[in-house]
Design an enzyme around this catalytic site. Structure first.
Site, mmCIF file in Angstrom:
data_model
loop_
_atom_site.group_PDB
_atom_site.id
_atom_site.type_symbol
_atom_site.label_atom_id
_atom_site.label_comp_id
_atom_site.label_asym_id
_atom_site.label_seq_id
_atom_site.Cartn_x
_atom_site.Cartn_y
_atom_site.Cartn_z
ATOM 1 N N HIS A 1 0.870 -1.176 0.000
ATOM 2 C CA HIS A 1 0.000 0.000 0.000
ATOM 3 C C HIS A 1 0.903 1.221 0.000
ATOM 4 C CE1 HIS A 1 -3.876 2.016 1.706
ATOM 5 N NE2 HIS A 1 -3.141 2.879 1.027
ATOM 6 N N HIS B 1 5.362 3.776 4.637
ATOM 7 C CA HIS B 1 5.508 2.323 4.627
ATOM 8 C C HIS B 1 6.273 1.950 3.355
ATOM 9 C CE1 HIS B 1 1.591 2.284 7.188
ATOM 10 N NE2 HIS B 1 2.649 2.424 7.940
ATOM 11 N N GLU C 1 -2.545 -1.787 -3.394
ATOM 12 C CA GLU C 1 -3.769 -1.205 -2.863
ATOM 13 C C GLU C 1 -3.549 0.258 -2.524
ATOM 14 O OE1 GLU C 1 -4.581 -3.768 0.490
ATOM 15 O OE2 GLU C 1 -3.356 -2.541 1.832
ATOM 16 N N HIS D 1 -7.248 -7.673 6.996
ATOM 17 C CA HIS D 1 -7.059 -6.760 8.117
ATOM 18 C C HIS D 1 -7.201 -7.515 9.433
ATOM 19 C CE1 HIS D 1 -6.169 -2.443 8.307
ATOM 20 N NE2 HIS D 1 -6.513 -2.561 9.570
#
Length: 246
Positions: free
Chosen positions: A44, A51, A76, A198
């Site tokens: 992501h 990140h 994503e 998640h």
């Protein structure tokens, strides 16, 4: 067939980014995960690159193409123009669209498919024209699934954060699991495939896989990375594959 396992590398990248050093190597850890049997890698790339960095993307694409051509790359993110340009440049097999604000610590809700249909539909059309499989991040709510299908997307990804948060309350976890299951049932009936992600763990994956046996893919980062500190990446991938039913 059990759900495929895509290893999210964001937590590895976040640890690397604490220092101006090349370790832990995002690519090296991704290689370990794929060699241990993971079916793909997820990233992501947020605008602030806190990140995964944009510079990681060509290396991940090359890792898969050169060493693990059977694996898939899943990117994503929130579909602004910069994100769409990254996707079109690095050619993942799957694009997962999430309604993230750049300031969010992590994804914490799905799209409002009815309200967001006008926004999502041309984006999905553009991505599909480019040859990408498109998945839309979804809450455990069957009400908007028809609108999700009408965007032209291939899949939804169930947001399993609430399910994972009830790790110490089996009653609430069971209720949330059934909400996820009912949403998946409606999605399958609408012709959509279903992913999930998640806060999934070795402990809560088997029940999810049992309730949604046709689950296509799970994308897991935080829990898998935490386990890897204890079991190593290869051992952890094996544990998660078994939890999925492989």
């Amino acid at each position: 067939m059990p759900a495929k396992l895509s290893v999210n590398l964001n937590a590895i990248a976040m640890l690397r980014n604490r220092r101006d050093l090349p370790w832990p190597s995002v690519i090296g850890v991704g290689r370990l995960a794929l060699a241990a049997g993971a079916h793909g890698l997820t990233v992501h790339p947020r605008p602030d690159e806190r990140h995964t960095r944009h510079s990681d993307l060509p290396e991940i694409r090359a890792l898969i193409d050169d060493e693990f051509p059977q694996a898939e790359f899943n990117i994503e993110g929130y579909p602004n123009e910069d994100f769409l340009a990254l996707v079109e440049k690095h050619q993942p097999e799957q694009v997962t669209l999430v309604p993230d604000d750049p300031a969010q610590a992590t994804s914490d809700h799905g799209w409002n498919f009815i309200a967001d249909a006008t926004f999502l539909t041309p984006i999905v059309k553009r991505l599909k024209k480019g040859g990408f499989r498109v998945s839309l991040f979804s809450d455990a709510d069957p009400a908007g699934i028809g609108a999700a299908r009408d965007t032209g997307a291939d899949r939804i990804e169930l947001y399993t954060g609430p399910y994972g948060s009830y790790h110490s309350d089996s009653g609430k976890a069971a209720k949330e699991l059934e909400r996820l299951g009912k949403t998946a049932d409606v999605a399958f009936a609408a012709g959509l495939q279903v992913n999930a992600g998640h806060d999934l763990t070795v402990a809560n994956l088997p029940a999810l896989a049992k309730r949604i046996p046709a689950l296509a893919e799970v994308s897991i980062g935080h829990g898998l990375t935490a386990d890897a500190l204890e079991y190593g990446m290869a051992g952890t991938v094996g544990r998660f594959l078994r939890a999925c039913g492989w």
